[in-house]
Design a protein around this motif. Structure first.
Motif, short mmCIF file in Angstrom:
data_model
loop_
_atom_site.label_atom_id
_atom_site.label_comp_id
_atom_site.label_asym_id
_atom_site.label_seq_id
_atom_site.Cartn_x
_atom_site.Cartn_y
_atom_site.Cartn_z
N ARG A 75 2.09 17.31 -3.14
CA ARG A 75 1.76 16.40 -2.07
C ARG A 75 2.52 15.18 -2.33
N PRO A 76 2.91 14.58 -1.33
CA PRO A 76 3.28 13.26 -1.73
C PRO A 76 2.46 12.42 -2.47
N PRO A 77 2.78 11.38 -3.26
CA PRO A 77 1.92 10.52 -4.19
C PRO A 77 0.93 9.96 -3.42
N ARG A 78 -0.33 9.86 -3.92
CA ARG A 78 -1.47 9.26 -3.20
C ARG A 78 -1.50 7.81 -3.42
N GLY A 79 -0.98 7.24 -4.33
CA GLY A 79 -0.92 6.03 -5.09
C GLY A 79 -1.95 5.68 -6.14
N VAL A 80 -1.82 4.67 -6.51
CA VAL A 80 -2.84 4.28 -7.59
C VAL A 80 -4.05 3.97 -7.08
N PRO A 81 -5.17 4.07 -7.88
CA PRO A 81 -6.41 3.17 -7.21
C PRO A 81 -6.25 1.81 -7.30
N GLY A 82 -6.87 1.52 -6.16
CA GLY A 82 -6.90 -0.26 -6.05
C GLY A 82 -6.54 -0.37 -4.57
N VAL A 83 -6.49 -1.98 -4.49
CA VAL A 83 -6.34 -2.26 -2.96
C VAL A 83 -4.98 -3.34 -3.11
N THR A 84 -4.20 -3.09 -2.25
CA THR A 84 -2.94 -4.28 -2.01
C THR A 84 -3.32 -5.20 -0.85
N VAL A 85 -3.12 -6.36 -1.14
CA VAL A 85 -3.47 -7.43 -0.12
C VAL A 85 -2.16 -7.63 0.60
N HIS A 119 6.59 -0.03 -1.69
CA HIS A 119 6.27 -1.50 -1.55
C HIS A 119 4.60 -1.45 -1.81
N VAL A 120 4.10 -0.59 -1.37
CA VAL A 120 2.43 -0.72 -1.62
C VAL A 120 2.15 0.74 -2.41
N ARG A 121 1.72 0.44 -4.03
CA ARG A 121 1.46 1.65 -4.57
C ARG A 121 0.04 1.90 -4.48
N THR A 122 -0.76 1.19 -4.19
CA THR A 122 -2.20 1.37 -4.17
C THR A 122 -2.58 2.27 -3.12
N ARG A 123 -3.87 2.93 -3.29
CA ARG A 123 -4.09 3.70 -2.26
C ARG A 123 -4.86 3.27 -0.98
N HIS A 124 -5.32 1.95 -1.26
CA HIS A 124 -5.82 1.33 -0.02
C HIS A 124 -5.20 -0.43 -0.02
N GLY A 130 -13.61 -12.00 16.12
CA GLY A 130 -13.51 -12.96 14.98
C GLY A 130 -12.67 -12.60 14.17
N THR A 131 -12.39 -13.66 13.24
CA THR A 131 -11.54 -13.54 11.91
C THR A 131 -12.01 -12.57 10.96
N ALA A 132 -11.02 -11.41 10.68
CA ALA A 132 -11.56 -10.33 9.81
C ALA A 132 -10.46 -10.04 8.96
N VAL A 133 -10.84 -9.41 7.64
CA VAL A 133 -10.15 -8.82 6.83
C VAL A 133 -10.25 -7.28 7.12
N LEU A 134 -9.21 -6.72 7.29
CA LEU A 134 -9.32 -5.11 7.64
C LEU A 134 -8.73 -4.32 6.46
N LEU A 135 -9.68 -3.10 6.19
CA LEU A 135 -9.21 -2.42 4.86
C LEU A 135 -9.01 -1.02 5.61
N LEU A 136 -7.94 -0.32 5.04
CA LEU A 136 -7.70 1.20 5.10
C LEU A 136 -6.70 1.71 4.25
N ARG A 137 -6.81 3.08 4.47
CA ARG A 137 -5.98 3.82 3.28
C ARG A 137 -4.45 3.49 3.55
N THR A 138 -3.80 3.28 2.55
CA THR A 138 -2.29 3.00 2.68
C THR A 138 -1.74 4.06 3.73
N ARG A 139 -2.03 5.16 3.24
CA ARG A 139 -1.24 6.58 3.91
C ARG A 139 -1.65 6.28 5.63
N ASP A 140 -2.78 6.00 5.72
CA ASP A 140 -3.32 5.83 7.25
C ASP A 140 -2.35 4.82 7.91
N LEU A 141 -2.55 3.54 7.32
CA LEU A 141 -1.65 2.41 7.93
C LEU A 141 -0.29 2.84 8.09
#
Ligand code: ZN
Ligand code: MG
Length: 484
Positions: free
Chosen positions: A36-46, A111-116, A186-197
């Protein structure tokens, strides 16, 4: 033993085939990570995306999250100017293509190595553990959860319903039932899977929240809200000039986004509306109509709402002018069909058609002026002209927006209404004058217009039996209703 380049290539091809065969054999359910394409490393990139060059808290926001520590990336068309002193390790992702560089988002995993990934508004402060909590909400939530929002500052997020009606170019917001949100206010932080984004066609379009919510709804992605909030930074008040600049930029970004997303009307939760399509000063939303099939029909859509609104306004204006001048007119063709079906313009029609008595034309000064040869703009900016295609007249919404009402002059001959220009449409036929003796009022496009008596018989004479009950596009040989 010496290996020739040809043998080496052959060996390479065989190994690749064996690898592919192995992946296929393992089946989709059990496919090993290496296939599969690489799924990224665990973690969150801001990702910091929504900020203004001339007034931002980029350095403070980046520093706060970088100290957690998590990877922080500033995504912008180009490096912010004036330059921002970013903390060590915080990188810039320039989004504007540059001719001698690879396309910026061709390989987002570079650019974004993390999964999220978390899209963080400018001026947000980090809270240890909160990004992880959002990630766990995403991964442990109901099956459709693909997006998690958390508030920034002390105001809780307001949950909104969001429905998209692409065929009529409309996004409709409503008050969401508690727990069921499609968007938040309202002002919000949005988190999703890197692959999805990065599978989204507009992953980093601005304003970020609107762009993400709309694309998420189109894919049926579920949104969960985490109540815990990120603090907002204390910032000096914005100068009036910078405030004005930011408002203008926000407005033009919103317009660009709506154009990209194919939305021309937003209905807000409180009932207010925002329109993005054509107006009196702009061009019409669609080009010249060929074969009675406007381009939006071929794209699987109906008349843009802005165009319907402008057509209604033009029709009301023309009918008012004709009535004031004593010109006998009646709803013709598709417009009469729309009036009979729903008291309005047919939702995929591109013009309005009225018949008029040719002998009355001189009574209306605008028609008389147009007949004399020159297009003439009336006091309210509508443009009256003789059509280039034959002996009929057009009233355009404005000089630049060519949405129009067609006026077809008929004259009686031996009890039959006839005319001199025939465009060869099936419904373009003579009819007994008795249909106009008398004309009758009919609801149309938000006002009352005059119509032939016995509209049903008139329409069946022109369009054939069952015309009212069986809607069809103007030229079924090119595109049929229900074909999408
Ligand atoms: Zn329009
Ligand atoms: Mg028409």
């Amino acid at each position: 033993m010496r290996v020739t380049p040809c043998q080496a290539a052959l060996a390479g091809a065989i190994s690749l085939n064996l690898l592919l065969l192995f992946c296929a054999w393992r089946g989709p359910g059990r496919s090993p990570a290496s296939c599969r394409p690489p799924r990224g490393v665990p973690g969150v990139t801001v990702l910091l995306r929504d900020f203004e060059d001339f007034d931002n808290d980029l350095a403070g926001t980046a520093r706060s999250f970088a100290s957690l520590p998590v990877p922080v990336l500033v995504a912008a068309e180009a490096a912010p100017y004036p330059p921002v002193p970013l903390p060590a390790g915080v990188r810039l992702l320039p989004l504007h293509p540059v001719a001698d560089q690879p396309p910026p988002l061709a390989h987002p995993e570079l650019h974004v190595r993390t999964r999220h990934v978390a899209l963080v508004p400018d001026g947000t402060r980090a809270v240890p553990g909160l990004l992880e909590r959002m990630r766990d909400t995403l991964e442990r939530g109901p099956g459709d959860t693909r997006l998690v929002a958390a508030p920034v500052g002390s105001v809780p997020l307001r949950c909104l319903e969001l429905q998209l009606e692409p065929r009529v170019w409309t996004a409709r917001y409503g008050t969401g039932a508690p727990g069921v949100c499609r968007a938040v206010e309202g002002t919000a932080v949005l988190l999703l899977r890197t692959r999805d984004l990065f599978t989204l066609p507009f992953p980093l379009a601005r304003p970020v929240p609107t762009a993400i919510f709309v694309q998420a709804v189109l894919r049926g992605w579920g949104l969960r809200v985490v109540p815990a909030a990120f603090p907002a930074s204390r910032r000096p008040p914005v100068s009036p000039h910078n405030h004005w600049k930011a408002e203008n930029l926000a407005e033009s970004r919103r317009r660009r986004l709506m154009r990209d997303l194919g939305i021309k009307r937003e209905v807000l939760a409180d009932g207010r509306e925002r329109w993005y399509g054509c107006g009196k000063e702009t061009a019409r939303c669609f080009g010249t109509v060929h074969a009675r099939t406007p381009q939006y029909l071929l794209a699987g859509r109906w008349t843009p709402p802005c165009c319907l609104r402008a057509l209604r306004e033009t029709a009301r204006h023309v009918v008012g002018a004709l009535e004031a001048a004593g010109v006998r007119y009646w709803l013709e063709g598709g417009s009469l069909l729309g009036a009979a079906r729903l008291g309005d313009i047919i939702p995929w029609d591109y013009d309005v058609d009225l018949g008029i008595y040719q002998e009355d034309m001189g009574k209306c000064r605008w028609l008389a002026a147009a007949a004399a040869g020159e297009p003439v703009e009336d006091a309210e900016g509508f443009l009256w002209e003789k059509a280039a295609e034959g002996d009929f007249y057009r009233v355009h919404y404005s000089r630049s927006n060519r949405l129009h009402v067609d006026l077809w002059p008929f004259y009686p001959r031996g009890g039959v209404m006839t005319k001199d220009t025939w465009l060869g449409h099936p419904q373009d036929v003579e009819f007994p004058e008795s249909f106009l003796q008398p004309r009758v009022p009919m609801a149309f496009a938000g006002f009352t217009a005059m119509a032939p008596n016995n509209a049903r018989a008139f329409l069946e004479l022109k369009f054939g039996p069952g015309a009212i009950e069986n809607p069809e596009y103007p030229n079924p040989d090119v595109k049929r209703l229900g074909q999408d």
